[in-house]
Design a protein around this motif. Structure first.
Motif: not given
Length: 262
Positions: A148-161
């Motif tokens: 699921x991390x791969x899916x949600x970070x496709x466009x970047x991995x910053x500013x996540x809560x």
């Protein structure tokens, strides 16, 4: 409803929110919880309806204090979302193991990208009862399957809560630590907000007492399996993790953890 015993605890938290929202002059505004519970009842079997009705009556009566405690925890998580959105507009909020949560409608959802994740059978039920209202992405899968991390970070991995309300205490210790560690390695300028229970409740007589409580009060056979001695224990799971806040939850503290802040 084909749900595991642990997944069924999501129904209990939904009931608590609906009960509090229905009270006159309630300080907790959550009409979607009321709607969600009504629609859940409409698809429940006769046995499930009796179980839900019985628990609702309990939380309206002798269990009112427990309902208030769970709503207090929900508010703490809501406030964490509000604070993060204020500082990080256009951020991504991920509700891990969302259950039948209705947080999306309690926050400024137009200011963030909102995603929910839970087991496929839970997401299926949620889509069935709220299909005409869901305005966000809902991913069916185990939190422990970190694809699921791969899916949600496709466009970047910053500013996540990342929100983990009522989640980590149900994991085996090695799974909980591994997940927190990987979150710490794969997100940047982000935060994890989670609630934890004391380690003592996951062992010996305390664990047995909690299992007895769950059987008698909830009609479920569940027990907590992961806890901590101190909030700062979380920092030992990864160099990128820093505890930045702690507030009172329901059965333990709600802890805010920064991830790769610099």
């Amino acid at each position: 409803m084909d749900l595991s015993q642990v997944s069924r605890t999501a129904i209990l938290t939904l009931i608590c929110r609906a009960v509090e929202a229905e009270k006159n002059r309630s300080a907790f505004n959550d009409p979607m919880a009321v709607l969600c519970l009504e629609r859940l009842m409409s698809i429940a079997s006769g046995e499930d309806k009796r179980w839900i009705t019985g628990k609702k009556r309990r939380y309206e009566g002798i269990g009112a204090r427990d309902a208030k405690a769970l709503v207090r925890r929900a508010k703490v998580f809501d406030n964490a979302v509000h604070r993060f959105i204020e500082v990080h507009p256009s951020c991504t909020v991920i509700n891990l193991a969302c259950g039948l949560d209705t947080r999306f409608w309690r926050i400024e959802n137009e200011k963030c990208n909102y995603i929910e994740l839970d087991l496929p059978e839970v997401i299926e039920i949620k889509k069935a009862i709220l299909k005409d209202h869901l305005g966000y992405e809902a991913i069916g899968g185990s939190v422990l399957d970190t694809s699921w991390i791969d899916k949600v970070t496709l466009n970047g991995n910053t500013d996540f809560l990342l929100l983990a309300e009522g989640l980590f205490m149900w994991f085996a210790p090695q799974d909980a630590v591994r997940l927190i560690k990987e979150i710490g390695e794969r997100f940047y300028r982000s935060q994890l907000v989670l609630d934890m229970v004391s380690e003592k409740y996951t062992k010996g007589i305390w664990k047995k007492l909690f299992r007895l409580h769950s059987r008698m009060e909830w009609g479920l056979d569940v027990a907590w399996t992961f806890g901590i001695k101190d909030s700062h224990d979380i920092e030992s799971y990864g160099n990128s993790l820093k505890v930045i806040g702690e507030e009172k939850g329901s059965t333990g503290p709600v802890i805010s953890v920064s991830i790769n802040a610099s």
